[in-house]
Design an enzyme around this catalytic site. Structure first.
Site, PDB file in Angstrom:
ATOM      1  N   ASN A   1      34.698  38.580  40.353  1.00 44.79           N
ATOM      2  CA  ASN A   1      34.962  37.545  41.352  1.00 44.79           C
ATOM      3  C   ASN A   1      33.628  36.857  41.649  1.00 44.79           C
ATOM      4  O   ASN A   1      32.795  37.411  42.365  1.00 44.79           O
ATOM      5  CB  ASN A   1      35.539  38.199  42.617  1.00 44.79           C
ATOM      6  CG  ASN A   1      35.701  37.216  43.762  1.00 44.79           C
ATOM      7  OD1 ASN A   1      35.602  36.006  43.569  1.00 44.79           O
ATOM      8  ND2 ASN A   1      35.958  37.733  44.950  1.00 44.79           N
TER       9      ASN A   1
ATOM     10  N   LYS B   1      33.072  34.325  43.368  1.00 49.15           N
ATOM     11  CA  LYS B   1      33.061  33.703  44.703  1.00 49.15           C
ATOM     12  C   LYS B   1      32.512  32.273  44.628  1.00 49.15           C
ATOM     13  O   LYS B   1      32.703  31.607  43.613  1.00 49.15           O
ATOM     14  CB  LYS B   1      32.276  34.569  45.690  1.00 49.15           C
ATOM     15  CG  LYS B   1      32.736  36.027  45.670  1.00 49.15           C
ATOM     16  CD  LYS B   1      32.249  36.801  46.853  1.00 49.15           C
ATOM     17  CE  LYS B   1      32.581  38.271  46.657  1.00 49.15           C
ATOM     18  NZ  LYS B   1      32.364  39.049  47.856  1.00 49.15           N
TER      19      LYS B   1
ATOM     20  N   HIS C   1      42.184  38.049  49.291  1.00 48.31           N
ATOM     21  CA  HIS C   1      40.838  38.634  49.428  1.00 48.31           C
ATOM     22  C   HIS C   1      40.478  38.657  50.915  1.00 48.31           C
ATOM     23  O   HIS C   1      40.824  37.740  51.659  1.00 48.31           O
ATOM     24  CB  HIS C   1      39.832  37.800  48.629  1.00 48.31           C
ATOM     25  CG  HIS C   1      38.505  38.473  48.492  1.00 48.31           C
ATOM     26  ND1 HIS C   1      37.595  38.512  49.515  1.00 48.31           N
ATOM     27  CD2 HIS C   1      37.946  39.157  47.461  1.00 48.31           C
ATOM     28  CE1 HIS C   1      36.525  39.194  49.116  1.00 48.31           C
ATOM     29  NE2 HIS C   1      36.713  39.594  47.872  1.00 48.31           N
TER      30      HIS C   1
ATOM     31  N   GLU D   1      37.888  37.961  52.385  1.00 49.54           N
ATOM     32  CA  GLU D   1      37.148  36.767  52.841  1.00 49.54           C
ATOM     33  C   GLU D   1      38.110  35.617  53.128  1.00 49.54           C
ATOM     34  O   GLU D   1      37.868  34.804  54.014  1.00 49.54           O
ATOM     35  CB  GLU D   1      36.086  36.390  51.788  1.00 49.54           C
ATOM     36  CG  GLU D   1      34.941  37.405  51.799  1.00 49.54           C
ATOM     37  CD  GLU D   1      34.157  37.500  50.515  1.00 49.54           C
ATOM     38  OE1 GLU D   1      34.298  36.639  49.630  1.00 49.54           O
ATOM     39  OE2 GLU D   1      33.385  38.475  50.395  1.00 49.54           O
TER      40      GLU D   1
ATOM     41  N   GLU E   1      40.285  47.050  48.456  1.00 47.67           N
ATOM     42  CA  GLU E   1      38.918  46.648  48.768  1.00 47.67           C
ATOM     43  C   GLU E   1      38.652  46.913  50.250  1.00 47.67           C
ATOM     44  O   GLU E   1      38.961  46.062  51.105  1.00 47.67           O
ATOM     45  CB  GLU E   1      38.729  45.160  48.487  1.00 47.67           C
ATOM     46  CG  GLU E   1      38.902  44.783  47.032  1.00 47.67           C
ATOM     47  CD  GLU E   1      38.056  43.575  46.684  1.00 47.67           C
ATOM     48  OE1 GLU E   1      37.296  43.672  45.732  1.00 47.67           O
ATOM     49  OE2 GLU E   1      38.140  42.555  47.378  1.00 47.67           O
TER      50      GLU E   1
ATOM     51  N   GLY F   1      30.240  43.640  49.425  1.00 49.90           N
ATOM     52  CA  GLY F   1      28.953  42.970  49.554  1.00 49.90           C
ATOM     53  C   GLY F   1      27.978  43.680  50.470  1.00 49.90           C
ATOM     54  O   GLY F   1      26.964  43.112  50.866  1.00 49.90           O
TER      55      GLY F   1
ATOM     56  N   SER G   1      31.242  46.856  46.317  1.00 43.47           N
ATOM     57  CA  SER G   1      29.902  47.276  45.888  1.00 43.47           C
ATOM     58  C   SER G   1      29.921  48.148  44.632  1.00 43.47           C
ATOM     59  O   SER G   1      29.141  49.087  44.508  1.00 43.47           O
ATOM     60  CB  SER G   1      29.170  47.985  47.035  1.00 43.47           C
ATOM     61  OG  SER G   1      29.002  47.096  48.127  1.00 43.47           O
TER      62      SER G   1
HETATM   63  C1  PEP Z   1      34.639  41.353  46.124  1.00 41.91           C
HETATM   64  O1  PEP Z   1      34.228  40.329  46.644  1.00 41.91           O
HETATM   65  O2  PEP Z   1      35.801  41.421  45.742  1.00 41.91           O
HETATM   66  C2  PEP Z   1      33.697  42.459  46.003  1.00 41.91           C
HETATM   67  C3  PEP Z   1      34.190  43.639  45.713  1.00 41.91           C
HETATM   68  O3  PEP Z   1      32.371  42.179  46.214  1.00 41.91           O
HETATM   69  P1  PEP Z   1      31.141  43.169  45.956  1.00 41.91           P
HETATM   70  O4  PEP Z   1      31.332  43.787  44.592  1.00 41.91           O
HETATM   71  O5  PEP Z   1      29.930  42.282  45.999  1.00 41.91           O
HETATM   72  O6  PEP Z   1      31.164  44.200  47.014  1.00 41.91           O
END
Ligand code: PEP
Length: 255
Positions: A11, A13, A99, A101, A169, A175, A213
Protein backbone atom coordinates in the site's frame (compact mmCIF):
# COMPACT_ATOMS: atom_id res chain seq x y z
CA UNK A 1 -6.72 -27.71 4.70
CA UNK A 2 -3.44 -26.21 3.43
CA UNK A 3 -2.85 -22.48 3.61
CA UNK A 4 -3.83 -20.46 0.54
CA UNK A 5 -0.95 -18.96 -1.43
CA UNK A 6 0.30 -15.86 0.38
CA UNK A 7 -0.57 -12.42 -0.89
CA UNK A 8 2.02 -9.71 -0.22
CA UNK A 9 0.30 -6.40 -0.91
CA UNK A 10 2.05 -3.03 -0.95
CA UNK A 11 0.00 0.00 0.00
CA UNK A 12 1.97 2.97 -1.29
CA UNK A 13 -0.53 5.41 0.25
CA UNK A 14 -0.15 9.04 -0.91
CA UNK A 15 3.47 8.67 -2.00
CA UNK A 16 5.29 8.96 -5.26
CA UNK A 17 5.47 11.04 -8.40
CA UNK A 18 5.83 9.54 -11.89
CA UNK A 19 9.56 8.87 -11.82
CA UNK A 20 9.50 7.30 -8.34
CA UNK A 21 6.44 5.23 -9.13
CA UNK A 22 7.94 3.85 -12.30
CA UNK A 23 11.29 3.10 -10.64
CA UNK A 24 9.68 1.36 -7.67
CA UNK A 25 7.34 -0.74 -9.80
CA UNK A 26 10.13 -1.65 -12.18
CA UNK A 27 12.46 -2.69 -9.34
CA UNK A 28 9.70 -4.88 -7.87
CA UNK A 29 9.00 -6.47 -11.25
CA UNK A 30 12.70 -7.20 -11.79
CA UNK A 31 13.18 -8.54 -8.27
CA UNK A 32 10.06 -10.69 -8.43
CA UNK A 33 11.77 -12.78 -11.11
CA UNK A 34 14.29 -13.97 -8.52
CA UNK A 35 11.70 -15.07 -5.96
CA UNK A 36 11.07 -18.80 -5.69
CA UNK A 37 8.20 -19.69 -8.02
CA UNK A 38 4.84 -19.97 -6.32
CA UNK A 39 6.15 -18.46 -3.08
CA UNK A 40 3.73 -15.54 -2.94
CA UNK A 41 1.52 -13.38 -5.08
CA UNK A 42 2.79 -9.80 -5.20
CA UNK A 43 0.46 -6.84 -5.41
CA UNK A 44 1.19 -3.13 -5.61
CA UNK A 45 -1.43 -0.49 -4.80
CA UNK A 46 -0.14 2.90 -5.96
CA UNK A 47 -1.98 6.19 -5.54
CA UNK A 48 -4.67 6.71 -8.20
CA UNK A 49 -2.48 9.13 -10.14
CA UNK A 50 0.13 6.43 -10.76
CA UNK A 51 -2.07 3.45 -11.55
CA UNK A 52 -1.91 3.91 -15.34
CA UNK A 53 1.87 4.25 -15.29
CA UNK A 54 2.40 1.33 -12.92
CA UNK A 55 0.04 -0.76 -15.06
CA UNK A 56 2.56 -0.39 -17.89
CA UNK A 57 5.47 -1.31 -15.62
CA UNK A 58 3.83 -4.52 -14.36
CA UNK A 59 2.33 -5.66 -17.67
CA UNK A 60 3.52 -9.16 -18.52
CA UNK A 61 4.90 -9.69 -15.02
CA UNK A 62 3.41 -11.69 -12.14
CA UNK A 63 3.01 -8.48 -10.09
CA UNK A 64 -0.67 -7.59 -9.70
CA UNK A 65 -2.12 -4.10 -9.52
CA UNK A 66 -4.65 -2.65 -7.13
CA UNK A 67 -6.28 0.58 -6.01
CA UNK A 68 -6.30 2.01 -2.49
CA UNK A 69 -9.97 2.88 -2.40
CA UNK A 70 -13.01 3.12 -4.65
CA UNK A 71 -16.41 4.79 -4.61
CA UNK A 72 -19.50 2.69 -4.04
CA UNK A 73 -21.12 3.96 -7.24
CA UNK A 74 -20.10 2.89 -10.73
CA UNK A 75 -20.06 6.45 -12.10
CA UNK A 76 -21.67 9.82 -11.49
CA UNK A 77 -21.36 13.14 -9.71
CA UNK A 78 -18.66 12.33 -7.16
CA UNK A 79 -15.91 14.86 -7.69
CA UNK A 80 -12.46 13.51 -6.99
CA UNK A 81 -13.54 9.91 -6.52
CA UNK A 82 -12.60 6.83 -8.52
CA UNK A 83 -14.94 3.92 -9.22
CA UNK A 84 -14.12 0.23 -9.08
CA UNK A 85 -14.95 -0.03 -12.78
CA UNK A 86 -12.32 2.65 -13.51
CA UNK A 87 -9.74 0.68 -11.54
CA UNK A 88 -10.62 -2.52 -13.38
CA UNK A 89 -10.38 -0.63 -16.66
CA UNK A 90 -6.76 0.26 -15.84
CA UNK A 91 -5.87 -3.34 -15.13
CA UNK A 92 -6.41 -3.50 -11.39
CA UNK A 93 -7.44 -6.83 -9.89
CA UNK A 94 -7.74 -5.69 -6.29
CA UNK A 95 -8.81 -2.67 -4.30
CA UNK A 96 -8.23 -1.92 -0.62
CA UNK A 97 -11.37 -0.72 1.18
CA UNK A 98 -11.91 0.28 4.79
CA UNK A 99 -8.29 1.10 5.58
CA UNK A 100 -8.18 2.67 9.02
CA UNK A 101 -6.83 5.89 7.49
CA UNK A 102 -9.98 6.08 5.33
CA UNK A 103 -12.21 5.16 8.26
CA UNK A 104 -10.54 7.91 10.36
CA UNK A 105 -9.79 10.63 7.78
CA UNK A 106 -13.03 10.28 5.83
CA UNK A 107 -15.38 9.03 8.52
CA UNK A 108 -16.11 5.83 6.65
CA UNK A 109 -18.44 3.48 8.52
CA UNK A 110 -18.49 -0.26 8.04
CA UNK A 111 -21.69 0.15 6.01
CA UNK A 112 -19.81 2.46 3.63
CA UNK A 113 -16.95 -0.01 3.47
CA UNK A 114 -19.33 -2.82 2.61
CA UNK A 115 -20.93 -0.76 -0.18
CA UNK A 116 -17.46 -0.11 -1.62
CA UNK A 117 -16.53 -3.79 -1.35
CA UNK A 118 -19.78 -4.72 -3.13
CA UNK A 119 -18.95 -2.25 -5.91
CA UNK A 120 -15.46 -3.73 -6.20
CA UNK A 121 -16.79 -7.26 -6.48
CA UNK A 122 -19.42 -6.18 -9.01
CA UNK A 123 -16.62 -4.70 -11.14
CA UNK A 124 -14.73 -7.99 -11.05
CA UNK A 125 -12.18 -6.93 -8.44
CA UNK A 126 -11.20 -8.62 -5.20
CA UNK A 127 -11.93 -6.36 -2.26
CA UNK A 128 -9.26 -6.24 0.43
CA UNK A 129 -11.39 -5.30 3.43
CA UNK A 130 -9.42 -3.88 6.36
CA UNK A 131 -10.46 -4.28 9.98
CA UNK A 132 -8.67 -3.62 13.25
CA UNK A 133 -8.93 -2.13 16.69
CA UNK A 134 -7.38 1.03 18.13
CA UNK A 135 -5.01 0.87 21.07
CA UNK A 136 -7.71 2.27 23.38
CA UNK A 137 -10.07 -0.50 22.27
CA UNK A 138 -7.41 -3.16 22.88
CA UNK A 139 -6.61 -1.69 26.29
CA UNK A 140 -10.31 -1.79 27.13
CA UNK A 141 -10.47 -5.50 26.22
CA UNK A 142 -12.68 -4.78 23.22
CA UNK A 143 -10.54 -6.19 20.40
CA UNK A 144 -12.78 -9.20 19.77
CA UNK A 145 -15.96 -7.12 19.91
CA UNK A 146 -14.62 -4.45 17.54
CA UNK A 147 -13.15 -6.83 14.97
CA UNK A 148 -16.21 -9.07 15.04
CA UNK A 149 -18.49 -6.10 14.40
CA UNK A 150 -16.31 -4.73 11.61
CA UNK A 151 -16.19 -8.10 9.87
CA UNK A 152 -19.95 -8.61 10.27
CA UNK A 153 -20.78 -5.16 8.92
CA UNK A 154 -18.06 -4.62 6.28
CA UNK A 155 -18.11 -7.85 4.25
CA UNK A 156 -20.52 -8.22 1.34
CA UNK A 157 -22.94 -11.15 1.57
CA UNK A 158 -21.84 -12.47 -1.82
CA UNK A 159 -18.17 -12.77 -0.87
CA UNK A 160 -16.14 -15.80 -1.89
CA UNK A 161 -12.45 -16.62 -1.69
CA UNK A 162 -12.26 -15.39 -5.28
CA UNK A 163 -13.41 -11.85 -4.58
CA UNK A 164 -12.56 -11.19 -0.93
CA UNK A 165 -9.39 -10.74 1.09
CA UNK A 166 -9.56 -9.63 4.72
CA UNK A 167 -6.73 -7.59 6.24
CA UNK A 168 -6.34 -7.47 10.01
CA UNK A 169 -4.57 -4.20 10.72
CA UNK A 170 -4.48 -3.14 14.36
CA UNK A 171 -4.63 0.65 14.08
CA UNK A 172 -1.93 1.06 16.74
CA UNK A 173 0.53 -0.99 14.68
CA UNK A 174 0.15 0.95 11.42
CA UNK A 175 3.13 3.15 10.63
CA UNK A 176 4.12 3.10 14.29
CA UNK A 177 6.93 0.57 14.28
CA UNK A 178 4.92 -1.33 16.90
CA UNK A 179 4.04 -4.77 15.59
CA UNK A 180 1.42 -7.03 17.10
CA UNK A 181 2.96 -10.13 18.68
CA UNK A 182 2.50 -13.46 16.91
CA UNK A 183 0.15 -14.47 19.76
CA UNK A 184 -2.02 -11.37 19.29
CA UNK A 185 -2.08 -11.93 15.53
CA UNK A 186 -2.92 -15.62 15.90
CA UNK A 187 -5.82 -14.86 18.21
CA UNK A 188 -7.47 -12.31 15.93
CA UNK A 189 -6.83 -14.23 12.71
CA UNK A 190 -8.40 -17.36 14.22
CA UNK A 191 -11.39 -15.25 15.28
CA UNK A 192 -11.78 -13.88 11.75
CA UNK A 193 -11.46 -17.37 10.24
CA UNK A 194 -14.18 -18.69 12.53
CA UNK A 195 -16.42 -15.79 11.62
CA UNK A 196 -15.85 -16.33 7.90
CA UNK A 197 -16.67 -20.00 8.45
CA UNK A 198 -20.06 -19.10 9.83
CA UNK A 199 -20.99 -17.18 6.69
CA UNK A 200 -19.14 -18.71 3.70
CA UNK A 201 -18.63 -22.16 2.23
CA UNK A 202 -15.02 -21.62 1.19
CA UNK A 203 -13.90 -19.66 4.26
CA UNK A 204 -10.68 -21.66 4.54
CA UNK A 205 -9.53 -20.36 1.17
CA UNK A 206 -10.11 -16.67 1.94
CA UNK A 207 -6.79 -14.97 2.51
CA UNK A 208 -6.45 -13.10 5.78
CA UNK A 209 -3.54 -10.65 5.70
CA UNK A 210 -1.78 -9.11 8.67
CA UNK A 211 -0.81 -5.45 8.39
CA UNK A 212 1.02 -3.17 10.79
CA UNK A 213 4.73 -2.35 10.63
CA UNK A 214 5.63 -5.52 8.72
CA UNK A 215 9.29 -5.39 7.70
CA UNK A 216 11.94 -7.88 6.61
CA UNK A 217 13.07 -8.38 10.22
CA UNK A 218 9.65 -9.59 11.46
CA UNK A 219 8.12 -11.04 8.28
CA UNK A 220 9.20 -14.66 8.72
CA UNK A 221 7.71 -14.83 12.20
CA UNK A 222 4.44 -13.09 11.29
CA UNK A 223 3.84 -14.90 8.01
CA UNK A 224 4.28 -18.26 9.73
CA UNK A 225 1.39 -17.64 12.13
CA UNK A 226 -1.67 -19.85 11.61
CA UNK A 227 -4.35 -18.18 9.47
CA UNK A 228 -1.94 -15.48 8.27
CA UNK A 229 -2.05 -15.72 4.49
CA UNK A 230 0.09 -12.74 3.62
CA UNK A 231 0.73 -9.15 4.56
CA UNK A 232 -0.56 -5.69 3.81
CA UNK A 233 2.57 -3.57 3.87
CA UNK A 234 2.73 0.22 4.04
CA UNK A 235 6.10 1.85 4.73
CA UNK A 236 8.21 -1.15 3.76
CA UNK A 237 6.46 -1.41 0.40
CA UNK A 238 8.11 1.85 -0.69
CA UNK A 239 11.53 0.18 -0.76
CA UNK A 240 11.67 -2.54 -3.40
CA UNK A 241 14.34 -4.48 -1.52
CA UNK A 242 12.33 -4.56 1.70
CA UNK A 243 9.09 -5.45 -0.08
CA UNK A 244 10.78 -8.29 -1.96
CA UNK A 245 12.42 -9.53 1.23
CA UNK A 246 8.99 -9.69 2.88
CA UNK A 247 7.68 -11.65 -0.11
CA UNK A 248 10.65 -14.01 0.14
CA UNK A 249 9.72 -14.63 3.79
CA UNK A 250 6.33 -16.07 2.87
CA UNK A 251 6.09 -19.79 3.47
CA UNK A 252 6.01 -21.80 0.23
CA UNK A 253 2.49 -23.02 -0.51
CA UNK A 254 0.77 -24.66 -3.40
CA UNK A 255 -1.32 -22.20 -5.38
C1 PEP B 1 -0.85 0.00 6.05
O1 PEP B 1 -0.92 1.20 5.83
O2 PEP B 1 -1.71 -0.76 5.61
C2 PEP B 1 0.27 -0.45 6.86
C3 PEP B 1 0.21 -1.67 7.34
O3 PEP B 1 1.30 0.43 7.07
P1 PEP B 1 2.71 0.11 7.75
O4 PEP B 1 3.24 -1.16 7.13
O5 PEP B 1 3.57 1.29 7.41
O6 PEP B 1 2.48 -0.07 9.20
Amino acid sequence: MSKPRSLIAGNWKMNGLSADGWALADAIVQGARDLPAGRAELLVCPPATLIGLVAEAVTGSPVALGGQDCHADRSGAHTGDVSAAMLADLGCRYVIVGHSERRADHGESSATVRAKAEAAQAAGLSAIVCVGETWAEREAGKTEEVVTAQVAESLPAASTSGNLVVAYEPVWAIGSGRTATPEQVAEVHALIRRQLGSRMDDAGAVRILYGGSVKPANAVELLAVAHVDGALVGGSSLKAGDFLAIAAAAPAQAG
